[in-house]
Motif scaffolding. Structure first.
Motif, mmCIF file in Angstrom:
data_model
loop_
_atom_site.group_PDB
_atom_site.id
_atom_site.type_symbol
_atom_site.label_atom_id
_atom_site.label_comp_id
_atom_site.label_asym_id
_atom_site.label_seq_id
_atom_site.Cartn_x
_atom_site.Cartn_y
_atom_site.Cartn_z
ATOM 1 N N GLU A 164 -8.118 94.489 -56.038
ATOM 2 C CA GLU A 164 -9.524 94.674 -55.259
ATOM 3 C C GLU A 164 -10.069 95.886 -54.246
ATOM 4 N N LEU B 166 -7.258 93.451 -63.467
ATOM 5 C CA LEU B 166 -7.461 91.912 -62.327
ATOM 6 C C LEU B 166 -7.604 90.558 -63.705
ATOM 7 N N GLN B 167 -8.959 90.612 -64.595
ATOM 8 C CA GLN B 167 -9.270 89.357 -65.356
ATOM 9 C C GLN B 167 -7.561 89.008 -66.068
ATOM 10 N N SER C 40 -4.974 87.414 -63.841
ATOM 11 C CA SER C 40 -5.366 86.437 -63.578
ATOM 12 C C SER C 40 -4.874 85.078 -64.710
ATOM 13 N N GLN D 181 -3.725 84.386 -59.752
ATOM 14 C CA GLN D 181 -4.797 83.709 -60.035
ATOM 15 C C GLN D 181 -4.675 82.750 -58.389
ATOM 16 N N MET E 108 -6.167 85.621 -55.184
ATOM 17 C CA MET E 108 -7.749 85.369 -56.686
ATOM 18 C C MET E 108 -8.361 84.965 -55.278
ATOM 19 N N LEU F 222 -13.354 86.121 -65.166
ATOM 20 C CA LEU F 222 -12.234 86.496 -64.617
ATOM 21 C C LEU F 222 -12.577 85.073 -63.886
ATOM 22 N N ASN G 259 -11.314 81.606 -65.025
ATOM 23 C CA ASN G 259 -10.007 81.677 -65.186
ATOM 24 C C ASN G 259 -10.015 81.074 -63.740
ATOM 25 N N LEU G 260 -10.949 81.666 -62.486
ATOM 26 C CA LEU G 260 -10.404 81.179 -61.448
ATOM 27 C C LEU G 260 -11.246 79.656 -61.078
ATOM 28 N N PRO H 109 -6.593 79.568 -69.085
ATOM 29 C CA PRO H 109 -6.990 80.768 -68.408
ATOM 30 C C PRO H 109 -6.944 81.409 -70.059
#
Length: 662
Positions: A417, A437-438, A441, A447, A450, A480, A483-484, A652
């Motif tokens: 990050e 990162l994606q 996730s 997840q 993040m 991403l 997904n979050l 996701p």
């Protein structure tokens, strides 16, 4: 000679015009004198150098300020050449905003209480422009919201259009118009001879090169298609012949005649391609009882690949030592070679063995608490080392077992990050960190982390301006975010900046990169489960914006948008029971998203010099080990829930997996 005489006066005029423009005063005098002596006709000069564009510019600016739409566009079309209006992106964008200015002029002048008939006339004119010439910009994110303008009852209070009614917007547009007119009207004074030379000389050269390239490509395609056609034609004739024989055989069987195994074998050999004839002929026992379909299935069964050999073992202790203490060039070459070993291995046992060797020998020091670890290369002073470390982490994250391994280091996520926020957005390091990162996730615990770290707010800010993002970074940023947003904690984060999120997502709906549409739809559908977000979306006219896309989208897009509109208009309260999904931090079974995309190895900046070792040769020459492979039964992964493509995504995913699966 006749042709020269017919155009002589015009040609002499072109020469005189250029000499005047270039201020060859003495040459012009001699030229005029000689033309007079020889009796050559010299037309009166247009005097391009002294023609003053100022009155035209003043008339256009006056029409702009007074809202005289018809006068303005009559002058605009008369004095701005059609080639500029139709082909210059700056002119096209400016004209779009000018139409907005005149469409909203009465609302600005009368403080929202214009003459209804006159306002309707202007809105109708704007609609007609959007459906004709303005349609060319319908796929541009910058202009997409304005296609809903004619359908909004009171645009002065609408969040998307408030800016149009501020004095600063009109003043800025006037400045842009004045600057454009100064440059364009001045350019029109360029002598015709110079224009002809530039257009015909350079343009013809480029066109010839382009046409030649097209010709070469067309010839290549023609040869390819011809070969395919000849093969298909031969196969077709062969199939017709075999079919006729089989029909005759069937008729003979009905009449009580026996079909010999040798005959069936000859038919099968003829039926299948050359490379399979030998194996088919020897793999089927035609003397045993069976059906034709059994024989056919046996004949069509894929030829078994030869066993792929395992790659040589490596000395991981020496490798890790050099990754930490070696010079930057050696570090970069080792990171590149280790990644290539993973990305170029055959899917299956060979790749699984490579990955398990990396994990069991803790290649990245994910289980280490040492101050100097391989993971710290992500913060190296060398840009190339940082980039190649990010690429390797992205490759690990592309595989389910790799994600499990990476998730065991408590500091890695925070390192990624921080790197994401420190790197330039156009760098390959940034791209690979984002990709990693994606993919991470997909795991619930990551997840949650993040979301708590505020990554949603950062992503929304990044996606506000997509011009600086590559296709890969745009796609993985949106995926991403989706997904979050699927988690209830993520939805609640979005609810805190609902207007900003909705504005960004509505802009992305019309982005020219159609690969991002499923993730935009999924994120939008997900956050509209929150009543406060639905209320904000209705206030900004989200339904009208969505319906604009129904007119132009494909069938799949249309069905997904219909689901989103249904969600937007639902009155269901927020189900507090959903919150439990954030409380269950034990890892659910991960879906099998093992896709090593080609982007992992693109644009290699590191190239070996003469005599330098690289890739597998570097590993097997300098770092050969003894039995460091540790075969391990691969964990059975969850194959994933395949939802209908009609609905927005609700689980996701990674872009690489989504492209393959759907």
């Amino acid at each position: 000679m006749g042709d020269i005489l017919a155009y002589e006066a015009e040609l002499l005029g072109l020469v005189r015009e250029y000499l005047d423009f270039a201020e060859f005063e003495e040459t012009v005098k001699v030229f005029k004198k000689e033309c007079k002596i020889k009796g050559k006709p010299l037309p009166k000069p247009a005097d391009v150098s002294s023609k003053d564009p100022l009155p035209v510019q003043e008339d256009l600016l006056a029409a702009f300020e007074n809202g005289e739409q018809k006068v303005f566009f009559q002058l605009w079309e008369e004095h701005v050449s059609s080639s500029v209006r139709d082909n210059d992106p700056v002119a096209q964008k400016l004209e779009f905003y000018l139409h907005i200015h005149f469409a909203t002029f009465l609302l600005k002048q009368t403080m929202g209480k214009p003459d209804k008939a006159k306002l309707e006339e202007r809105i109708s004119h704007f609609k007609a422009y959007l459906e004709t010439k303005g349609a060319a910009l319908s796929q541009t994110t910058e202009f997409l919201p304005f296609y809903a303008l004619p359908f909004v009852p009171n645009p002065m209070v609408h969040p998307s259009f408030k800016e149009l009614f501020q004095d600063s917007w009109t003043l800025d547009l006037r400045t842009r118009l004045e600057k454009f007119l100064s440059l364009t009207l001045k350019a029109r004074q360029t002598p015709r001879l110079l224009t002809l030379f530039k257009e015909n000389g350079q343009c013809n050269k480029e066109m010839l090169q382009h046409l030649h390239q097209q010709l070469v490509e067309s010839e290549h395609r023609t040869m390819t298609y011809l070969k395919r056609f000849n093969k298909m034609q031969a196969d077709y004739h062969n199939l017709i012949g075999v079919t006729a024989e089989l029909v005759d055989s069937l008729e003979a069987t009905v009449n009580g005649k026996m079909i010999t195994p040798e005959y069936l074998q000859s038919v099968c050999v003829r039926l299948f391609s050359n490379q399979m004839r030998q194996s088919v002929a020897h793999s089927i026992d035609f003397t045993r009882p069976g059906t034709a379909s059994t024989m056919l299935r046996a004949s069509l069964a894929p030829v078994k690949m030869q066993d792929v050999p395992l790659l040589p073992s490596l000395d991981y202790e020496k490798l890790k030592k050099d990754l930490i203490t070696g010079n930057d060039r050696l570090k970069a070459f080792l990171l590149q070679a280790l990644r290539w070993r993973l990305t170029t291995s055959y899917p299956g046992e060979q790749r699984d063995t490579v990955l398990q060797a990396y994990i069991s020998n803790d290649l990245l020091d994910c289980h280490s608490n040492c101050q100097r670890s391989v993971l710290k290369l992500l913060n190296s002073k060398s840009e190339v080392v940082r980039q190649y470390m990010a690429r390797l982490i992205n490759a690990f994250a592309s595989l389910a077992e790799g994600r499990v391994y990476l998730s065991q280091n408590p500091t890695l996520l925070r390192m990624l990050e921080e790197r994401l926020k420190a790197e330039d957005k156009d760098s390959l390091t940034w791209e690979n960190v984002l990709g990693a990162l994606q993919k991470l996730s997909l795991r619930r615990a990551l997840q949650s982390a993040m979301i708590k770290d505020g990554l949603i707010f950062w992503l929304v800010d990044v996606l506000t301006d997509t011009d600086c993002l590559s296709d890969y970074t745009l796609e993985y940023s949106v995926a991403l975010l989706m997904n979050l947003c699927l988690r209830s904690a993520g939805k609640k984060m979005c609810a805190r900046i609902a207007n900003h999120v909705l504005k960004v997502l509505s802009d992305l709906l019309g982005h020219e990169n159609h690969e991002i549409q499923p993730y935009v739809n999924g994120a939008l559908y997900s956050i509209l489960a929150i009543p406060s977000v639905r209320e904000e979306a209705r206030a900004m006219g989200m339904e009208e914006i969505l319906r604009c896309f129904i007119k132009e989208g494909n069938a799949e897009m249309i069905r997904q948008i219909e689901f989103i509109i249904k969600q937007l208009n639902s009155e269901e309260p927020l189900n507090d029971g959903i919150v439990s999904d954030d409380e269950e931090e034990e890892e659910d079974e991960e879906e099998d998203h093992d896709i090593l995309e080609a982007d992992l190895d693109k644009d290699e900046v590191l190239q070996p010099l003469l005599g330098e070792l690289a890739g597998e040769k570097l590993l097997t020459t300098e770092y050969l080990g003894i039995m460091t492979h540790t075969p391990k039964t691969k964990k059975k992964l969850f194959s994933g829930v395949h939802q209908s493509i009609d609905e927005p995504l609700q689980r996701p995913v990674t872009p690489g997996y989504h492209r393959t699966a759907y």
